[in-house]
Design an enzyme around this catalytic site. Sequence first.
Site, PDB file in Angstrom:
ATOM      1  N   ALA A  64     -24.024  96.729 -21.734  1.00  0.00           N
ATOM      2  CA  ALA A  64     -25.276  95.976 -21.866  1.00  0.00           C
ATOM      3  C   ALA A  64     -25.498  95.204 -20.584  1.00  0.00           C
ATOM      4  O   ALA A  64     -24.552  94.657 -20.004  1.00  0.00           O
ATOM      5  CB  ALA A  64     -25.179  95.007 -23.043  1.00  0.00           C
ATOM      6  N   HIS A  83     -37.544  73.536   0.153  1.00  0.00           N
ATOM      7  CA  HIS A  83     -38.548  73.491  -0.923  1.00  0.00           C
ATOM      8  C   HIS A  83     -39.774  72.697  -0.491  1.00  0.00           C
ATOM      9  O   HIS A  83     -40.882  72.962  -0.952  1.00  0.00           O
ATOM     10  CB  HIS A  83     -37.923  72.858  -2.164  1.00  0.00           C
ATOM     11  CG  HIS A  83     -38.826  72.734  -3.342  1.00  0.00           C
ATOM     12  ND1 HIS A  83     -39.731  73.710  -3.704  1.00  0.00           N
ATOM     13  CD2 HIS A  83     -38.968  71.735  -4.253  1.00  0.00           C
ATOM     14  CE1 HIS A  83     -40.380  73.313  -4.791  1.00  0.00           C
ATOM     15  NE2 HIS A  83     -39.950  72.125  -5.124  1.00  0.00           N
TER      16      HIS A  83
HETATM   17  C1  23J Z   1     -43.558  72.453  -6.887  1.00  0.00           C
HETATM   18  C2  23J Z   1     -44.534  71.510  -6.641  1.00  0.00           C
HETATM   19  C3  23J Z   1     -44.358  70.217  -7.054  1.00  0.00           C
HETATM   20  C4  23J Z   1     -43.196  69.863  -7.709  1.00  0.00           C
HETATM   21  C5  23J Z   1     -42.193  70.810  -7.948  1.00  0.00           C
HETATM   22  C6  23J Z   1     -42.392  72.090  -7.534  1.00  0.00           C
HETATM   23  C7  23J Z   1     -40.915  70.425  -8.606  1.00  0.00           C
HETATM   24  O1  23J Z   1     -40.776  69.420  -9.221  1.00  0.00           O
HETATM   25  C8  23J Z   1     -39.708  71.245  -8.401  1.00  0.00           C
HETATM   26  O2  23J Z   1     -39.285  72.021  -9.287  1.00  0.00           O
HETATM   27  O3  23J Z   1     -39.104  71.106  -7.342  1.00  0.00           O
HETATM   28  S1  23J Z   1     -42.984  68.215  -8.216  1.00  0.00           S
HETATM   29 MN    MN Z   2     -37.386  72.138  -8.093  1.00  0.00          MN
END
Ligand code: 23J
Ligand code: MN
Length: 263
Positions: A64, A83
């Site tokens: 699986a 990010h």
């Molecule tokens: C993308 C845009 C704004 C925010 C976020 C993501 C998150 O909180 C995240 O998951 O990093 S505030």
């Molecule tokens: Mn995040």
Amino acid sequence: MDTQKLLGEFASQLLSGGIEVVDLTTVLGPDTPLIKLPPELAVDTPKVEIHTISAYDKNGPWWAWNWLKLGEHSGTHFDAPHHWISGKDYPDGSTDTLPVQKLVGPVNVLDFSKEAAADPDFLLTVDHIKDWEAKHGAINPGEWVVMRTDWDRFGNSEAEFLNANETGPHTPGPTAEAIIYLIEKDVAGWGSQTIGTDAGAAGGMEPPFPAHTLMHKANKYGLASLCNLDKLPPKGAVLIAAPLKIQKGTGSPIRALALVPRK
Ligand code: 23J
Ligand code: MN
């Protein structure tokens, strides 16, 4: 104690249960709550999907396995410096380049669960942190700092977890000044039990989303949707928060673990 001996003693304490491994992670699946961003500003991350490749059947008689559709920022997850636009130029700021030595470290658990229960818009200030340090000890360089709000009690109930109404999401988080204070302490990162590292109202702060804007500008990390912080002491636990080594990844679901001395 020399380091070799210390690691040996540590390993035997893990085996005997003298050191407990506590799971700080939520279940990752189609019902896992995800952040909702203003539609005029942004596209949302898609729901988690788990698709069967085979289940001991004609598609694979003896095994699986599944394949996933999964946003990097889903469930209990890690925010890497890449990010955010403020952290985009760090060569070691994505999930495949960050130094793993920083991912394992002492964790300071700031318990503001009562305050957050009384006021979902609770904001952590510098004075709150200083009062906590006076009681429990200083926050030191390289350590993790997480805020306990017991927001994991809402589980997969997305409406309660996000707690949004016509005035926006109402969830606790840090002030910009609190984040600046922690950056000056040179912590490894900041973690929350809510959908993101920032408060629900953080879009209206200066700067907007200070936990994202300022922490990642300083090449520091974020952790979101942490569970079971009520099972940790204020100080004395070790946090392991390791993202998948996604190529140029901005974050990743993690299996967040804490090593805790048995009571
Ligand atoms: C993308 C845009 C704004 C925010 C976020 C993501 C998150 O909180 C995240 O998951 O990093 S505030
Ligand atoms: Mn995040």
